[in-house]
Design a protein around this motif. Sequence first.
Motif, PDB file in Angstrom:
ATOM      1  N   SER A 114       0.819  -1.215   0.000  1.00  0.00           N
ATOM      2  CA  SER A 114       0.000   0.000   0.000  1.00  0.00           C
ATOM      3  C   SER A 114       0.850   1.260   0.000  1.00  0.00           C
ATOM      4  O   SER A 114       0.329   2.366   0.156  1.00  0.00           O
ATOM      5  N   LEU A 115       2.144   1.097  -0.201  1.00  0.00           N
ATOM      6  CA  LEU A 115       3.082   2.220  -0.168  1.00  0.00           C
ATOM      7  C   LEU A 115       4.017   2.174  -1.364  1.00  0.00           C
ATOM      8  O   LEU A 115       4.222   1.128  -1.980  1.00  0.00           O
ATOM      9  N   THR A 116       4.596   3.311  -1.666  1.00  0.00           N
ATOM     10  CA  THR A 116       5.727   3.370  -2.584  1.00  0.00           C
ATOM     11  C   THR A 116       6.648   4.494  -2.131  1.00  0.00           C
ATOM     12  O   THR A 116       6.277   5.300  -1.253  1.00  0.00           O
ATOM     13  N   LEU A 117       7.840   4.543  -2.688  1.00  0.00           N
ATOM     14  CA  LEU A 117       8.792   5.570  -2.282  1.00  0.00           C
ATOM     15  C   LEU A 117       8.279   6.955  -2.661  1.00  0.00           C
ATOM     16  O   LEU A 117       7.717   7.160  -3.737  1.00  0.00           O
ATOM     17  N   LYS A 118       8.493   7.907  -1.774  1.00  0.00           N
ATOM     18  CA  LYS A 118       8.059   9.280  -2.017  1.00  0.00           C
ATOM     19  C   LYS A 118       8.932   9.911  -3.108  1.00  0.00           C
ATOM     20  O   LYS A 118      10.157   9.773  -3.073  1.00  0.00           O
ATOM     21  N   PRO A 119       8.334  10.586  -4.068  1.00  0.00           N
ATOM     22  CA  PRO A 119       9.140  11.311  -5.060  1.00  0.00           C
ATOM     23  C   PRO A 119      10.049  12.336  -4.374  1.00  0.00           C
ATOM     24  O   PRO A 119       9.613  13.054  -3.461  1.00  0.00           O
ATOM     25  N   ASN A 120      11.283  12.421  -4.822  1.00  0.00           N
ATOM     26  CA  ASN A 120      12.232  13.342  -4.193  1.00  0.00           C
ATOM     27  C   ASN A 120      11.849  14.802  -4.377  1.00  0.00           C
ATOM     28  O   ASN A 120      12.271  15.659  -3.589  1.00  0.00           O
TER      29      ASN A 120
END
Length: 325
Positions: A114-120
Motif C-alpha cells: 500500500s506504499l511506494t517511495l516518495k518522489p524526491n
Amino acid sequence: MKAIVFTKYGSTEVLKLKEVEKPSPEENEVLVKVYAASTNPLDWRFMKAKPFLARLENGIRKPKNTRLGADIAGRIEAVGSKVTQFKPGDEVFGEKFETGLGGFAEYASVPENSLTLKPNNLTFELAAAVPLAALTSLQGLRNEGQIQSGQKVLINGASGGLGTFAVQIAKAIGTEVTGVCSTRNLDMVRSIGADHVIDYTKQDFTRTGIQYDLIFDTVGNRSVSDLNRTLKSNGICTVAGFTNMARLMETSLKGKWVSRAGNKKIGMMKTVHTNKDDLLFLKELLEAGKVIPVIDRSYPLSETAEAIRYLETGRARGKVIITIV
C-alpha cells in the motif's frame, strides 16, 4: 503516541486527540513515522455515519474502528519479517483505506503493497495529498471511464481534491479537458491544465450543446437525464461523488437502465482499490511534473477537527492536509 480517536458518531466534536498504543508492524507491514496525512470526504462520512449504510460497515450504534485518516507520508521506522521492498529510513507515501484507516496519528502500520517511495521532488505534505484522491481519479478515468488519448473529457468539480488530480491525469493521457468549477477557481483550474473551464454559477454544462466522450463527475449533483444529454454516442459517465442518498440511488438505478437501453454508460464508480502499479504510475507522473498536488490549507494534528469542518464546507481547493511533525 498521539492519535485522533472517535468513540461515537457525530459532528467534529466527537474527535479527540488521545494517547494510544504505538502499533507494531505485522510480518508484511512497515511501521511509518507519519509526517503528514490528508483529509478526505470519507473521514467525515465515517465520523457522522452518513449515509447510514456506513454503520453496516463500521458498527450500527458506535464505531468499531475508532480511527480516521487514509493518506499518509512519512519515514519507515521498522519493517516486518517478510517485507522485501523497503528498509528503515525510506521515505514513503501511500494509503490505509482498505486496512482500517488510522493516518491521523504519529505512527501507522501499513502493508508494504500500500506504499511506494516518495518522489524526491515532493515534500511530505504534497505527497500526503496524493494517494486516495489520485488513485480514485486514475481508476475512475481509466478503469471505468476507459479514457483514451484524443477524447473530449469533462471533469465536474474540477477544483476539489478529486477534480484537481482528474484534470491533470486526463491531460497527461492526452485528452482535451473541460473543468467545471466556481468563479473563484477558474484561474486555478486553468493553471493545472484544463483546456476549457465552465463557471457553474453562470452556465449549465449540461445545456451548452457540447457533448463529451467521458464525464468524470466528482460532485454527483446532476440528474441521469442531464448527464445522458451531455454524453456523445458511446460516451461514458463515471460518478465518483454524491450530494445525497436520493441522487446516489437515482444514478445507480436509472444509470443502469440508460446503460442497458442505449449506447451510453452512466453509473457510480466502484470502490477504489490500493494498487502498487497505480501508485508507481502516479509516482512517475509526479516526478515528471505532469501532476502537481494542489493544497488549500494545512492544519496540525491537534486541529484535525477544524480541518474536517473546513473540508465539509465543500469550498476547499484541492486537498486539506494534516501535519504531524
